[in-house]
Write a protein that holds these residues in place. Structure first.
Motif, mmCIF file in Angstrom:
data_model
loop_
_atom_site.group_PDB
_atom_site.id
_atom_site.type_symbol
_atom_site.label_atom_id
_atom_site.label_comp_id
_atom_site.label_asym_id
_atom_site.label_seq_id
_atom_site.Cartn_x
_atom_site.Cartn_y
_atom_site.Cartn_z
ATOM 1 N N ASP A 1 10.257 2.344 3.229
ATOM 2 C CA ASP A 1 9.825 2.667 1.876
ATOM 3 C C ASP A 1 8.379 2.201 1.747
ATOM 4 O O ASP A 1 8.091 1.022 1.918
ATOM 5 N N VAL A 2 7.451 3.143 1.479
ATOM 6 C CA VAL A 2 6.021 2.826 1.470
ATOM 7 C C VAL A 2 5.364 3.364 0.208
ATOM 8 O O VAL A 2 5.611 4.499 -0.194
ATOM 9 N N THR A 3 4.491 2.543 -0.372
ATOM 10 C CA THR A 3 3.686 2.941 -1.523
ATOM 11 C C THR A 3 2.223 2.647 -1.225
ATOM 12 O O THR A 3 1.906 1.592 -0.673
ATOM 13 N N ALA A 4 1.352 3.586 -1.579
ATOM 14 C CA ALA A 4 -0.092 3.395 -1.439
ATOM 15 C C ALA A 4 -0.765 3.876 -2.723
ATOM 16 O O ALA A 4 -0.212 4.687 -3.469
ATOM 17 N N ASP A 5 -1.979 3.367 -2.958
ATOM 18 C CA ASP A 5 -2.707 3.811 -4.143
ATOM 19 C C ASP A 5 -3.488 5.086 -3.857
ATOM 20 O O ASP A 5 -3.424 5.632 -2.750
ATOM 21 N N GLU A 6 -4.224 5.555 -4.843
ATOM 22 C CA GLU A 6 -4.968 6.809 -4.714
ATOM 23 C C GLU A 6 -6.102 6.735 -3.698
ATOM 24 O O GLU A 6 -6.646 7.757 -3.277
ATOM 25 N N ASN A 7 -6.467 5.530 -3.264
ATOM 26 C CA ASN A 7 -7.499 5.341 -2.237
ATOM 27 C C ASN A 7 -6.910 5.107 -0.853
ATOM 28 O O ASN A 7 -7.610 4.659 0.050
ATOM 29 N N ASP A 8 -5.614 5.379 -0.692
ATOM 30 C CA ASP A 8 -4.891 5.193 0.565
ATOM 31 C C ASP A 8 -4.847 3.738 1.029
ATOM 32 O O ASP A 8 -4.838 3.454 2.222
ATOM 33 N N ILE A 9 -4.791 2.820 0.070
ATOM 34 C CA ILE A 9 -4.574 1.401 0.365
ATOM 35 C C ILE A 9 -3.080 1.138 0.209
ATOM 36 O O ILE A 9 -2.491 1.452 -0.833
ATOM 37 N N ILE A 10 -2.465 0.568 1.240
ATOM 38 C CA ILE A 10 -1.024 0.298 1.215
ATOM 39 C C ILE A 10 -0.749 -0.836 0.242
ATOM 40 O O ILE A 10 -1.334 -1.915 0.344
ATOM 41 N N LYS A 11 0.152 -0.589 -0.684
ATOM 42 C CA LYS A 11 0.499 -1.573 -1.710
ATOM 43 C C LYS A 11 1.831 -2.260 -1.443
ATOM 44 O O LYS A 11 2.011 -3.418 -1.793
ATOM 45 N N ASP A 12 2.784 -1.535 -0.851
ATOM 46 C CA ASP A 12 4.104 -2.119 -0.618
ATOM 47 C C ASP A 12 4.774 -1.385 0.535
ATOM 48 O O ASP A 12 4.661 -0.165 0.647
ATOM 49 N N VAL A 13 5.456 -2.152 1.393
ATOM 50 C CA VAL A 13 6.224 -1.597 2.510
ATOM 51 C C VAL A 13 7.528 -2.375 2.614
ATOM 52 O O VAL A 13 7.522 -3.604 2.562
ATOM 53 N N SER A 14 8.630 -1.665 2.776
ATOM 54 C CA SER A 14 9.930 -2.290 3.021
ATOM 55 C C SER A 14 10.654 -1.515 4.107
ATOM 56 O O SER A 14 10.685 -0.285 4.074
ATOM 57 N N PHE A 15 11.200 -2.234 5.067
ATOM 58 C CA PHE A 15 12.049 -1.629 6.095
ATOM 59 C C PHE A 15 13.487 -1.957 5.745
ATOM 60 O O PHE A 15 13.789 -3.049 5.266
ATOM 61 N N TYR A 16 14.394 -1.033 6.011
ATOM 62 C CA TYR A 16 15.822 -1.258 5.820
ATOM 63 C C TYR A 16 16.490 -1.193 7.186
ATOM 64 O O TYR A 16 16.418 -0.183 7.871
ATOM 65 N N GLY A 17 17.088 -2.310 7.583
ATOM 66 C CA GLY A 17 17.640 -2.453 8.924
ATOM 67 C C GLY A 17 16.564 -2.983 9.851
ATOM 68 O O GLY A 17 15.419 -3.197 9.460
ATOM 69 N N GLY A 18 16.929 -3.238 11.084
ATOM 70 C CA GLY A 18 15.963 -3.710 12.066
ATOM 71 C C GLY A 18 15.854 -5.220 12.115
ATOM 72 O O GLY A 18 16.644 -5.941 11.528
ATOM 73 N N CYS A 19 14.855 -5.703 12.805
ATOM 74 C CA CYS A 19 14.621 -7.143 13.018
ATOM 75 C C CYS A 19 13.921 -7.718 11.790
ATOM 76 O O CYS A 19 12.698 -7.587 11.650
ATOM 77 N N ASN A 20 14.673 -8.327 10.927
ATOM 78 C CA ASN A 20 14.207 -8.746 9.611
ATOM 79 C C ASN A 20 12.908 -9.550 9.647
ATOM 80 O O ASN A 20 11.956 -9.232 8.944
ATOM 81 N N GLY A 21 12.840 -10.588 10.443
ATOM 82 C CA GLY A 21 11.645 -11.434 10.465
ATOM 83 C C GLY A 21 10.412 -10.693 10.938
ATOM 84 O O GLY A 21 9.346 -10.771 10.324
ATOM 85 N N ASN A 22 10.542 -9.959 12.024
ATOM 86 C CA ASN A 22 9.399 -9.202 12.548
ATOM 87 C C ASN A 22 8.930 -8.151 11.553
ATOM 88 O O ASN A 22 7.726 -7.954 11.359
ATOM 89 N N LEU A 23 9.857 -7.479 10.918
ATOM 90 C CA LEU A 23 9.486 -6.416 9.989
ATOM 91 C C LEU A 23 8.879 -6.969 8.712
ATOM 92 O O LEU A 23 7.966 -6.359 8.141
ATOM 93 N N GLN A 24 9.328 -8.136 8.267
ATOM 94 C CA GLN A 24 8.680 -8.778 7.122
ATOM 95 C C GLN A 24 7.231 -9.103 7.459
ATOM 96 O O GLN A 24 6.325 -8.930 6.636
ATOM 97 N N GLY A 25 7.008 -9.562 8.687
ATOM 98 C CA GLY A 25 5.652 -9.865 9.133
ATOM 99 C C GLY A 25 4.777 -8.630 9.138
ATOM 100 O O GLY A 25 3.633 -8.657 8.664
ATOM 101 N N ILE A 26 5.293 -7.525 9.666
ATOM 102 C CA ILE A 26 4.529 -6.274 9.685
ATOM 103 C C ILE A 26 4.188 -5.856 8.253
ATOM 104 O O ILE A 26 3.043 -5.491 7.962
ATOM 105 N N CYS A 27 5.158 -5.931 7.360
ATOM 106 C CA CYS A 27 4.933 -5.533 5.972
ATOM 107 C C CYS A 27 3.809 -6.351 5.341
ATOM 108 O O CYS A 27 2.917 -5.802 4.684
ATOM 109 N N ARG A 28 3.836 -7.649 5.538
ATOM 110 C CA ARG A 28 2.798 -8.503 4.955
ATOM 111 C C ARG A 28 1.429 -8.237 5.572
ATOM 112 O O ARG A 28 0.410 -8.301 4.890
ATOM 113 N N LEU A 29 1.393 -7.936 6.853
ATOM 114 C CA LEU A 29 0.117 -7.673 7.518
ATOM 115 C C LEU A 29 -0.512 -6.358 7.086
ATOM 116 O O LEU A 29 -1.739 -6.249 7.006
ATOM 117 N N VAL A 30 0.291 -5.337 6.819
ATOM 118 C CA VAL A 30 -0.282 -4.033 6.496
ATOM 119 C C VAL A 30 -0.587 -3.852 5.014
ATOM 120 O O VAL A 30 -1.420 -3.012 4.664
#
Length: 88
Positions: free
Chosen positions: A17-46
């Protein structure tokens, strides 16, 4: 804002689940399933990054012997998100 829920293919996660603003800046990312810790890290980094910058860094990453990975699938979702119309 632009928003997409992307069903992944070939990974442990099922949806991104991904949201970006009108300037293509990523505002929020959520993965469902997968390696929880690694994916939380990716979400925070992007979050706060430009879509194209994330795609250039993560595109083509593989997970073990799979031909894709969660970061690579995020790139597929971001490519679709770039084409999505802005929501009101």
């Amino acid at each position: 804002m632009k928003h997409i829920v992307y069903p992944t293919q070939g990974t442990c996660s099922q949806l991104i689940d991904v949201t970006a603003d009108e300037n293509d800046i990523i505002k929020d990312v959520s993965f469902y399933g997968g390696c929880n810790g690694n994916l939380q890290g990716i979400c925070r980094l992007v979050c706060g990054q430009k879509i194209d910058d994330v795609i250039s860094r993560l595109n083509g990453i593989r997970c073990g012997d799979k031909i894709t990975s969660c970061p690579d699938q995020l790139c597929r979702a971001l490519e679709m998100l770039k084409q999505a119309p802005n929501e009101q």
